[in-house]
Write a protein that holds these residues in place. Structure first.
Motif, PDB file in Angstrom:
ATOM      1  N   ARG A 238       0.852  -1.190   0.000  1.00 43.55           N
ATOM      2  CA  ARG A 238       0.000   0.000   0.000  1.00 43.55           C
ATOM      3  C   ARG A 238       0.889   1.242   0.000  1.00 43.55           C
ATOM      4  NH1 ARG A 238      -3.534  -1.676   5.121  1.00 43.55           N
ATOM      5  NH2 ARG A 238      -1.467  -2.478   5.636  1.00 43.55           N
ATOM      6  N   ASP A 239       0.678   2.098  -0.970  1.00 46.03           N
ATOM      7  CA  ASP A 239       1.538   3.280  -1.149  1.00 46.03           C
ATOM      8  C   ASP A 239       3.007   2.858  -1.154  1.00 46.03           C
ATOM      9  OD1 ASP A 239      -0.724   4.945  -1.079  1.00 46.03           O
ATOM     10  OD2 ASP A 239      -0.642   4.988   1.125  1.00 46.03           O
ATOM     11  N   PRO A 240       3.416   1.981  -2.074  1.00 43.17           N
ATOM     12  CA  PRO A 240       4.787   1.433  -2.058  1.00 43.17           C
ATOM     13  C   PRO A 240       5.838   2.520  -2.297  1.00 43.17           C
ATOM     14  CG  PRO A 240       3.664   0.864  -4.112  1.00 43.17           C
ATOM     15  CD  PRO A 240       2.629   1.464  -3.235  1.00 43.17           C
ATOM     16  N   VAL A 241       6.935   2.357  -1.574  1.00 41.71           N
ATOM     17  CA  VAL A 241       8.084   3.250  -1.752  1.00 41.71           C
ATOM     18  C   VAL A 241       9.335   2.388  -1.899  1.00 41.71           C
ATOM     19  CG1 VAL A 241       7.084   5.197  -0.515  1.00 41.71           C
ATOM     20  CG2 VAL A 241       8.376   3.455   0.756  1.00 41.71           C
ATOM     21  N   THR A 242      10.316   2.913  -2.632  1.00 42.13           N
ATOM     22  CA  THR A 242      11.601   2.230  -2.811  1.00 42.13           C
ATOM     23  C   THR A 242      12.659   2.966  -1.992  1.00 42.13           C
ATOM     24  OG1 THR A 242      10.967   1.612  -5.054  1.00 42.13           O
ATOM     25  CG2 THR A 242      13.301   1.454  -4.499  1.00 42.13           C
TER      26      THR A 242
ATOM     27  N   CYS B  50      18.498   1.003  -0.971  1.00 36.87           N
ATOM     28  CA  CYS B  50      19.073  -0.266  -1.403  1.00 36.87           C
ATOM     29  C   CYS B  50      18.291  -0.913  -2.541  1.00 36.87           C
ATOM     30  CB  CYS B  50      19.161  -1.237  -0.227  1.00 36.87           C
ATOM     31  SG  CYS B  50      17.545  -1.647   0.475  1.00 36.87           S
ATOM     32  N   GLY B  51      17.131  -0.358  -2.858  1.00 37.88           N
ATOM     33  CA  GLY B  51      16.327  -0.881  -3.963  1.00 37.88           C
ATOM     34  C   GLY B  51      15.156  -1.747  -3.551  1.00 37.88           C
ATOM     35  N   HIS B  52      15.014  -2.046  -2.232  1.00 37.44           N
ATOM     36  CA  HIS B  52      13.881  -2.853  -1.792  1.00 37.44           C
ATOM     37  C   HIS B  52      12.635  -1.979  -1.619  1.00 37.44           C
ATOM     38  CE1 HIS B  52      17.132  -5.749  -0.377  1.00 37.44           C
ATOM     39  NE2 HIS B  52      16.398  -6.423  -1.265  1.00 37.44           N
ATOM     40  N   ASN B  53      11.460  -2.640  -1.679  1.00 31.44           N
ATOM     41  CA  ASN B  53      10.177  -1.931  -1.659  1.00 31.44           C
ATOM     42  C   ASN B  53       9.381  -2.320  -0.417  1.00 31.44           C
ATOM     43  OD1 ASN B  53      10.423  -0.775  -4.457  1.00 31.44           O
ATOM     44  ND2 ASN B  53      10.484  -2.962  -4.958  1.00 31.44           N
ATOM     45  N   PHE B  54       8.706  -1.302   0.165  1.00 31.93           N
ATOM     46  CA  PHE B  54       7.892  -1.527   1.352  1.00 31.93           C
ATOM     47  C   PHE B  54       6.667  -0.624   1.296  1.00 31.93           C
ATOM     48  CE2 PHE B  54      12.321  -2.251   2.418  1.00 31.93           C
ATOM     49  CZ  PHE B  54      12.295  -3.488   3.058  1.00 31.93           C
ATOM     50  N   CYS B  55       5.664  -0.943   2.135  1.00 29.94           N
ATOM     51  CA  CYS B  55       4.551  -0.002   2.312  1.00 29.94           C
ATOM     52  C   CYS B  55       5.116   1.247   2.982  1.00 29.94           C
ATOM     53  CB  CYS B  55       3.461  -0.608   3.206  1.00 29.94           C
ATOM     54  SG  CYS B  55       2.672  -2.081   2.558  1.00 29.94           S
ATOM     55  N   LEU B  56       4.651   2.395   2.596  1.00 31.06           N
ATOM     56  CA  LEU B  56       5.138   3.642   3.189  1.00 31.06           C
ATOM     57  C   LEU B  56       4.909   3.640   4.697  1.00 31.06           C
ATOM     58  CD1 LEU B  56       6.252   6.509   2.940  1.00 31.06           C
ATOM     59  CD2 LEU B  56       3.911   7.288   2.425  1.00 31.06           C
ATOM     60  N   GLN B  57       3.726   3.215   5.109  1.00 31.56           N
ATOM     61  CA  GLN B  57       3.405   3.213   6.535  1.00 31.56           C
ATOM     62  C   GLN B  57       4.293   2.227   7.297  1.00 31.56           C
ATOM     63  OE1 GLN B  57      -0.697   2.402   7.385  1.00 31.56           O
ATOM     64  NE2 GLN B  57      -0.436   2.456   9.593  1.00 31.56           N
ATOM     65  N   CYS B  58       4.551   1.067   6.687  1.00 34.55           N
ATOM     66  CA  CYS B  58       5.361   0.037   7.362  1.00 34.55           C
ATOM     67  C   CYS B  58       6.805   0.515   7.570  1.00 34.55           C
ATOM     68  CB  CYS B  58       5.361  -1.254   6.546  1.00 34.55           C
ATOM     69  SG  CYS B  58       3.753  -2.084   6.492  1.00 34.55           S
TER      70      CYS B  58
ATOM     71  N   THR C  60      14.964   9.669   1.882  1.00 32.81           N
ATOM     72  CA  THR C  60      15.095   9.361   0.449  1.00 32.81           C
ATOM     73  C   THR C  60      14.111   8.290  -0.021  1.00 32.81           C
ATOM     74  OG1 THR C  60      16.834   7.746   0.931  1.00 32.81           O
ATOM     75  CG2 THR C  60      17.525  10.005   0.385  1.00 32.81           C
ATOM     76  N   PHE C  61      12.988   8.132   0.696  1.00 30.39           N
ATOM     77  CA  PHE C  61      11.976   7.165   0.237  1.00 30.39           C
ATOM     78  C   PHE C  61      11.361   7.676  -1.076  1.00 30.39           C
ATOM     79  CE2 PHE C  61      10.977   5.985   4.938  1.00 30.39           C
ATOM     80  CZ  PHE C  61      12.220   5.360   5.026  1.00 30.39           C
ATOM     81  N   ARG C  62      11.362   6.819  -2.090  1.00 29.27           N
ATOM     82  CA  ARG C  62      10.845   7.227  -3.408  1.00 29.27           C
ATOM     83  C   ARG C  62       9.527   6.480  -3.717  1.00 29.27           C
ATOM     84  NH1 ARG C  62      16.013   5.787  -4.177  1.00 29.27           N
ATOM     85  NH2 ARG C  62      15.441   3.963  -5.468  1.00 29.27           N
ATOM     86  N   PRO C  63       8.411   7.205  -3.921  1.00 29.93           N
ATOM     87  CA  PRO C  63       7.147   6.524  -4.292  1.00 29.93           C
ATOM     88  C   PRO C  63       7.336   5.720  -5.590  1.00 29.93           C
ATOM     89  CG  PRO C  63       6.724   8.806  -3.691  1.00 29.93           C
ATOM     90  CD  PRO C  63       8.228   8.665  -3.798  1.00 29.93           C
ATOM     91  N   ASN C  64       6.845   4.508  -5.615  1.00 28.62           N
ATOM     92  CA  ASN C  64       6.970   3.630  -6.781  1.00 28.62           C
ATOM     93  C   ASN C  64       5.573   3.474  -7.421  1.00 28.62           C
ATOM     94  OD1 ASN C  64       7.378   1.545  -8.646  1.00 28.62           O
ATOM     95  ND2 ASN C  64       9.008   0.654  -7.390  1.00 28.62           N
ATOM     96  N   LYS C  65       5.264   4.368  -8.398  1.00 29.91           N
ATOM     97  CA  LYS C  65       3.940   4.371  -9.032  1.00 29.91           C
ATOM     98  C   LYS C  65       3.685   3.098  -9.851  1.00 29.91           C
ATOM     99  CE  LYS C  65       3.533   9.416  -9.260  1.00 29.91           C
ATOM    100  NZ  LYS C  65       3.308  10.595 -10.156  1.00 29.91           N
ATOM    101  N   LEU C  66       4.722   2.606 -10.501  1.00 25.90           N
ATOM    102  CA  LEU C  66       4.562   1.395 -11.311  1.00 25.90           C
ATOM    103  C   LEU C  66       4.176   0.208 -10.422  1.00 25.90           C
ATOM    104  CD1 LEU C  66       4.789   0.017 -14.066  1.00 25.90           C
ATOM    105  CD2 LEU C  66       7.220  -0.369 -13.589  1.00 25.90           C
ATOM    106  N   LEU C  67       4.852   0.092  -9.280  1.00 29.05           N
ATOM    107  CA  LEU C  67       4.552  -0.992  -8.353  1.00 29.05           C
ATOM    108  C   LEU C  67       3.160  -0.813  -7.727  1.00 29.05           C
ATOM    109  CD1 LEU C  67       6.118  -3.487  -7.531  1.00 29.05           C
ATOM    110  CD2 LEU C  67       6.931  -2.263  -5.499  1.00 29.05           C
TER     111      LEU C  67
END
Length: 506
Positions: free
Chosen positions: A24-28, A31-39, A63-70
């Motif tokens: 939910r609302d993924p961010v990268t 290091c390149g790994h993806n997580f929920c923004l809230q988590c 430096t959390f980057r929103p990942n729209k594609l994901l």
């Protein structure tokens, strides 16, 4: 399947490593790994220095980057059918906890694993084992299958009654046409315009009757088809594995419970009213001819105006179409008795409308050949019928215990010496006695009807292959044969009791 395997792999790619749910609302992160923004924010709040929960590399909180594609991919995965996300060849598992599914929640209608069962979302709900739930719903399905079967039988019976009522209505229309033709033939020149209108009116009513029959059959058949499809779907459910059976089970059961036969009206009151008005008009003319000949034209115009004004737009269109297609209205010929083909024991009136049975010792001794349609003494009607419709009524008179036969037969039956001589139906008749009547053909005898009749009507629709019998006094339907005519048919009449008689009308 390859598609199912791909969907399962994609689900893993969009699963948050922290909450183990769809991102939910993924961010990268760095290091390149993806997580929920809230988590990942929650992890960051609890640590002075943030490390990736997976690779343990240090990352910056800013430096959390929103990942729209994901995010888009995660939305698509969530919209997919859960069955498509199960691993190929494996047992169905919980999408959230990856545990096997063992339970079924009655309230939410969901499959649960052991973890889901103990969560606060389901803890207070009615939860059973999947197989137990399936057995409970199987019992409900079987009950509703039986209920739908009873409704099916009820619709069929109602359909028969409705079709019979419409056929009798059509017979009345045809009979009225015959009476009109008979009584108007001596007044043709003076009443030509009136006759044409009344016959057109009867023709229109005949067309409306046929149209109503088709509509009635179509509506009842459509509901029967819907009912049978629903019944079939329930029967198919019974053969499914428990998981498939329980999917959308409440919707399936709800549809079958809510099914109701929308009983259509066989014959609209408006048509009854129109035939009644036509009959009333005809009776009025017959009674008033001698005194009101000079007024007929005026009264006819008034009646025509009233009839046309009673039609709505669609009815008026059909009326004009009938006038266009039937500018020369077909005429009907009243049925008479054919003395040439009759049993010699029958005597006939001068107008060939009445036959009486007289037996003497000399007469019976002369009969060297078996009688057609034994034991009845029979006469054929004239003319024959090879298209269109025909109606006639037969009054039966005689001593107590009188028995008679009325119906139609084709050339095969008229040439045969026995009514059972052919495996193919060539006789469609009604046996009439004081105790009731019984439809039969040369091939079989049908169910007995405890209907006492003294005057019976016969309506033949050659093109539809239908022979309808009705009580000519009460106008109640008795029976309709449904067949397929492949050659011309003749009216057939038979008597059994001495001094009994039949009289045709009109």
């Amino acid at each position: 399947m390859a598609g199912q395997r791909l969907a399962s792999e994609l689900q893993e790619d969009v699963t948050c490593p922290i909450c183990m749910e769809i991102l939910r609302d993924p961010v990268t992160i760095d290091c390149g790994h993806n997580f929920c923004l809230q988590c990942i924010n929650q992890v960051a709040k609890t640590a002075e220095k943030l490390y990736c929960p997976l690779c343990k590399l240090p990352v910056s909180k800013d430096t959390f980057r929103p990942n729209k594609l994901l995010a888009s991919l995660a939305e698509k995965i969530q919209a997919m059918d859960p069955a498509e996300l199960q691993p190929e060849g494996g047992e169905p598992r919980c999408r959230i906890h990856k545990e096997k599914l063992h339970y079924f929640c009655e309230k939410d209608m969901e499959f649960l694993c052991v973890v889901c069962r103990d969560t606060k979302d389901h803890k207070s709900h009615d939860i059973t084992l999947i197989d137990e739930a399936a057995q409970n719903y199987k019992a409900q399905i079987e009950s509703q299958v039986q209920d739908l079967g009873q409704k099916d039988k009820g619709i069929i019976e109602e359909k028969k009654r409705g079709e019979g009522a419409i056929q009798v209505f059509r017979a009345q229309v045809h009979l009225e046409k015959l009476k009109i033709l008979e009584e108007f033939k001596h007044l043709r020149q003076r009443l030509e315009e009136e006759e044409s209108f009344l016959l057109s009116r009867m023709g229109w009513l005949e067309q409306e009757g046929a149209k109503q029959l088709e509509q009635y059959v179509a509506v009842t058949n459509e509901q029967l088809t819907s009912l049978r499809k629903l019944s079939k779907s329930l029967k198919n459910k019974l053969q499914m594995p428990s998981l498939e059976l329980l999917e959308n089970i409440k919707d399936t059961l709800s549809r079958s419970k809510e099914f109701q036969f929308l009983k259509p009206t066989p014959l609209p009151a408006d048509l009854e009213k129109k035939i009644s008005e036509a009959n009333a008009r005809h009776a009025s003319i017959t009674e008033s001819l001698e005194e009101l000949k000079d007024k007929l034209k005026t009264e006819g115009k008034k009646d025509k105006s009233a009839f046309l004004q009673s039609l709505n737009i669609k009815e008026m269109e059909r009326w004009h179409l009938l006038q266009k297609n039937y500018s020369d209205l077909p005429t009907s010929v009243p049925t008479t008795l054919d003395t040439a083909s009759a049993d010699p024991s029958l005597t006939f009136s001068q107008d060939l409308k009445k036959a009486t049975l007289y037996l003497t010792g000399g007469t019976s001794n002369k009969q060297t050949k078996p009688r057609r349609f034994y034991p009845f003494y029979c006469a054929r009607g004239f003319p024959s019928l090879s298209s269109g419709c025909r109606v006639w009524e037969v009054e039966i008179q005689g001593p107590s215990g009188v028995a008679a036969m009325v119906g139609v037969a084709n050339e095969l039956a008229l040439k045969s010496q026995s009514q059972n001589s052919s495996a193919q139906s060539c006789l469609w008749a009604l046996r009439i006695s004081d105790s009731g009547c019984q439809p039969f053909t040369n091939c079989k005898v049908l169910e007995y009807h405890c209907t006492h009749v003294k005057k019976v009507g016969v309506f033949v629709d050659y093109d539809r292959g239908e022979v309808t019998f009705y009580d000519a006094i009460t106008k109640k339907h008795i029976y309709t044969f449904q067949t397929s005519f492949d050659r011309q048919v003749f009216p057939i009449f038979g008597l059994l009791a001495v001094r009994s008689s039949i009289t045709l009308s009109p």
